[in-house]
Motif scaffolding. Sequence first.
Motif, short mmCIF file in Angstrom:
data_model
loop_
_atom_site.label_atom_id
_atom_site.label_comp_id
_atom_site.label_asym_id
_atom_site.label_seq_id
_atom_site.Cartn_x
_atom_site.Cartn_y
_atom_site.Cartn_z
N TYR A 50 0.83 -1.20 0.00
CA TYR A 50 0.00 0.00 0.00
C TYR A 50 0.87 1.25 0.00
O TYR A 50 0.57 2.22 -0.70
N TYR A 86 1.85 1.76 -3.44
CA TYR A 86 0.72 2.22 -4.27
C TYR A 86 0.55 3.73 -4.16
O TYR A 86 0.25 4.40 -5.15
N THR A 87 0.71 4.25 -2.94
CA THR A 87 0.48 5.69 -2.74
C THR A 87 1.51 6.54 -3.46
O THR A 87 1.29 7.74 -3.64
N GLN A 88 2.61 5.94 -3.89
CA GLN A 88 3.64 6.67 -4.62
C GLN A 88 3.45 6.58 -6.13
O GLN A 88 4.28 7.04 -6.90
N ASN A 89 2.35 5.97 -6.54
CA ASN A 89 1.99 5.85 -7.96
C ASN A 89 3.11 5.24 -8.80
O ASN A 89 3.44 5.74 -9.87
N SER A 117 -5.00 3.25 -3.66
CA SER A 117 -4.60 4.29 -2.72
C SER A 117 -5.27 5.63 -3.02
O SER A 117 -4.98 6.62 -2.37
N ALA A 160 -9.37 4.19 -1.20
CA ALA A 160 -8.63 4.07 0.06
C ALA A 160 -9.39 4.55 1.30
O ALA A 160 -9.00 4.22 2.41
#
Length: 142
Positions: free
Chosen positions: A6, A9-12, A117, A121
């Motif tokens: 996760y 994911y938040t960092q694309n 995310s 999310a």
Amino acid sequence: MPLARYALYTQNIDIYVAPTWDCGDTWQATMQHVAREGGYWVIDCATALEASDIPTDIPYFDKLFPNKDEWINPGDVVIYKPFGGICAGPMRREKGFLTAEINVEEARASRRKFDASGHYACPDVFSLSVDRQMKPPVAFFD
């Protein structure tokens, strides 16, 4: 390790490389799931290793590897597309280079369908904090 994923994911990220010893159908299903969930390319670069690749002068070689043609790890190198389809591979019980042309825009487009995310999310309910400071691998307390 869903929380670690996760955080990625938040960092694309668009490409996820998984150097591993794992192999087989279960592991490939995991990598396919990660590609689908994260909406990115997954390059799973497992280790293909035969008994004949091991130096014969190690202690107990003959007992450890009675079959010199045995595959210790079949490799299963594979590249998954964003959202989970196979792009190339898997290479099972073969050694070589698996290559493919990838388009990072496909990863970004796949996240419009499912963004683990982003819109999915629920940041109003859930949060994750990641401390990036270096820490010792072990902390002892009295």
